[in-house]
Design an enzyme around this catalytic site. Sequence first.
Site, PDB file in Angstrom:
ATOM      1  N   ASP A 181      -2.911   6.612 -29.026  1.00  0.00           N
ATOM      2  CA  ASP A 181      -2.304   6.540 -30.352  1.00  0.00           C
ATOM      3  C   ASP A 181      -3.404   6.202 -31.357  1.00  0.00           C
ATOM      4  O   ASP A 181      -4.544   5.946 -30.976  1.00  0.00           O
ATOM      5  CB  ASP A 181      -1.155   5.531 -30.376  1.00  0.00           C
ATOM      6  CG  ASP A 181      -1.631   4.120 -30.105  1.00  0.00           C
ATOM      7  OD1 ASP A 181      -2.855   3.897 -29.956  1.00  0.00           O
ATOM      8  OD2 ASP A 181      -0.778   3.222 -30.041  1.00  0.00           O
ATOM      9  N   SER A 182      -3.065   6.196 -32.630  1.00  0.00           N
ATOM     10  CA  SER A 182      -4.105   6.035 -33.653  1.00  0.00           C
ATOM     11  C   SER A 182      -4.480   4.584 -33.878  1.00  0.00           C
ATOM     12  O   SER A 182      -5.470   4.285 -34.524  1.00  0.00           O
ATOM     13  CB  SER A 182      -3.593   6.602 -34.972  1.00  0.00           C
ATOM     14  OG  SER A 182      -2.561   5.770 -35.473  1.00  0.00           O
ATOM     15  N   ASP A 189       7.231   9.513 -25.779  1.00  0.00           N
ATOM     16  CA  ASP A 189       6.741   8.323 -25.084  1.00  0.00           C
ATOM     17  C   ASP A 189       7.624   7.171 -25.513  1.00  0.00           C
ATOM     18  O   ASP A 189       8.228   7.216 -26.598  1.00  0.00           O
ATOM     19  CB  ASP A 189       5.304   7.988 -25.513  1.00  0.00           C
ATOM     20  CG  ASP A 189       5.259   7.345 -26.886  1.00  0.00           C
ATOM     21  OD1 ASP A 189       5.398   8.069 -27.889  1.00  0.00           O
ATOM     22  OD2 ASP A 189       5.127   6.109 -26.975  1.00  0.00           O
ATOM     23  N   CYS A 208      19.563   7.846  -6.681  1.00  0.00           N
ATOM     24  CA  CYS A 208      18.128   7.935  -6.978  1.00  0.00           C
ATOM     25  C   CYS A 208      17.341   7.934  -5.665  1.00  0.00           C
ATOM     26  O   CYS A 208      17.623   7.140  -4.778  1.00  0.00           O
ATOM     27  CB  CYS A 208      17.714   6.755  -7.847  1.00  0.00           C
ATOM     28  SG  CYS A 208      15.962   6.741  -8.282  1.00  0.00           S
ATOM     29  N   CYS A 237      14.031   7.414  -5.582  1.00  0.00           N
ATOM     30  CA  CYS A 237      12.713   6.830  -5.839  1.00  0.00           C
ATOM     31  C   CYS A 237      12.363   5.845  -4.725  1.00  0.00           C
ATOM     32  O   CYS A 237      13.216   5.425  -3.952  1.00  0.00           O
ATOM     33  CB  CYS A 237      12.647   6.165  -7.219  1.00  0.00           C
ATOM     34  SG  CYS A 237      13.254   4.465  -7.286  1.00  0.00           S
ATOM     35  N   CYS A 285      14.626   2.672  -4.732  1.00  0.00           N
ATOM     36  CA  CYS A 285      16.024   2.840  -4.306  1.00  0.00           C
ATOM     37  C   CYS A 285      16.129   3.208  -2.829  1.00  0.00           C
ATOM     38  O   CYS A 285      17.142   2.932  -2.192  1.00  0.00           O
ATOM     39  CB  CYS A 285      16.715   3.881  -5.190  1.00  0.00           C
ATOM     40  SG  CYS A 285      16.894   3.305  -6.893  1.00  0.00           S
ATOM     41  N   HIS A 293      11.482   2.162 -10.756  1.00  0.00           N
ATOM     42  CA  HIS A 293      12.751   2.900 -10.775  1.00  0.00           C
ATOM     43  C   HIS A 293      13.018   3.514 -12.155  1.00  0.00           C
ATOM     44  O   HIS A 293      13.380   4.688 -12.263  1.00  0.00           O
ATOM     45  CB  HIS A 293      13.944   2.024 -10.375  1.00  0.00           C
ATOM     46  CG  HIS A 293      15.234   2.666 -10.764  1.00  0.00           C
ATOM     47  ND1 HIS A 293      15.778   3.722 -10.056  1.00  0.00           N
ATOM     48  CD2 HIS A 293      16.024   2.505 -11.864  1.00  0.00           C
ATOM     49  CE1 HIS A 293      16.850   4.156 -10.686  1.00  0.00           C
ATOM     50  NE2 HIS A 293      17.027   3.441 -11.785  1.00  0.00           N
TER      51      HIS A 293
HETATM   52 ZN   LIG Z   1      15.392   4.541  -8.133  1.00  0.00          ZN
END
Ligand SMILES: [Zn+2]
Length: 381
Positions: free
Chosen positions: A92-93, A277, A315, A317, A320, A346
């Site tokens: 970023d700036s 973002d 999920c 991930c 999880c 997560h």
């Molecule tokens: Zn997850």
Amino acid sequence: MNLSFNVLDETAAGGRRAQLVLPHQTVETPVFMPVGTAGTVKGVSQDVLESLGAQIILGNTYHLYLRPGHEAIRRMGGLHRFISWPQAMLTDSGGFQVYSLAKLRKVSEEGVHFRSHLDGSSHFFTPEHAMDVQIALGADIAMAFDECTEYPADRERARESLQLTMSWAQRSLDHFRAHRNEVVWHEEYGRTQSLFGIVQGGVYGDLRRECAERLVEMEFDGYAIGGLSVGEPREVTLEVIANLLPLLPKDRPRYVMGVGYPDEIEQYARMGVDMMDCVIPTRAARHGLLFTSEGRMNIKNKQYAEDLSPPDPSCDCMVCRRYSRAYLRHLMQAKEPLGGTLNSIHNLAFYLRIMRRVGAELRAGAVDVTTQSAQASPTSQ
Ligand SMILES: [Zn+2]
């Protein structure tokens, strides 16, 4: 060109899927970019980010300038090498942090005087200096130095701020063009950094339009919409984005800065925003808030004390698959740092998966984008 942007699929509602080719990585858009404030996505290591499929992360110019210092980072081969992140990065700036963190800031046409939030030391940032710092850091994408207009701001104040942003955008661009080849990895990659302009103008449609048109004339490599999610109602955020997207060149990436909740990033991606973002997934995680396919979950609640089910049953991930709600709750209760880390992993997995899903849907072109975006909610799948 130092980046190329190839639109692969478009929908009637303006959503698009594209390849953003950057020196360090070809990024599939729409993309969510985890925020690595001080050279780290707080609590989450780089190998985990890779396994989650993060393609591009942010670095904060203000933080890295103060500590460890941009010259030190340049001497160590640039930010990619220093933090061991070989994929794409964006800095970023510094503008937003100067406005939100620094003490005793004083803005003039020339630049911004401010005192460090760390030790009170005195600093002066001009657009030229902000470019030098970002060239030293060496992210694939740098951002023009802007003034983030606060909310609420009356029309006069917004106009004044906008004039500054437009004048600083030109100065940023001139300085960047003259020095962009000084980035440490220029020889190695044969290409260099890109610079995005930032559209400001507060909540005023005509000021936003004027800023967008002016920046497009300057010919930046990509365009960002800044100054959103600073306290304005969500309908206003949506309106500003919807009005600006048609004004930005179709063949350049469009980036909405600092948004948002899961349903928002989904909605904006469907409208044609390519990059987003936000600190929400990691910041919320450190406070025990999980985004799940069943909605938001405060993992600190007592009801999860002996709940052995996964945080989000839908999920896949790494958190999880392995851990229970009860364990995550225990970590938060015991103030163990692993709690914030697992929650962050997560939440990032959840955000990144949304973008992959929207990308796949844009590719299939089979969704009624307008209806879907109007009805999107955190729990929609
Ligand atoms: Zn997850």
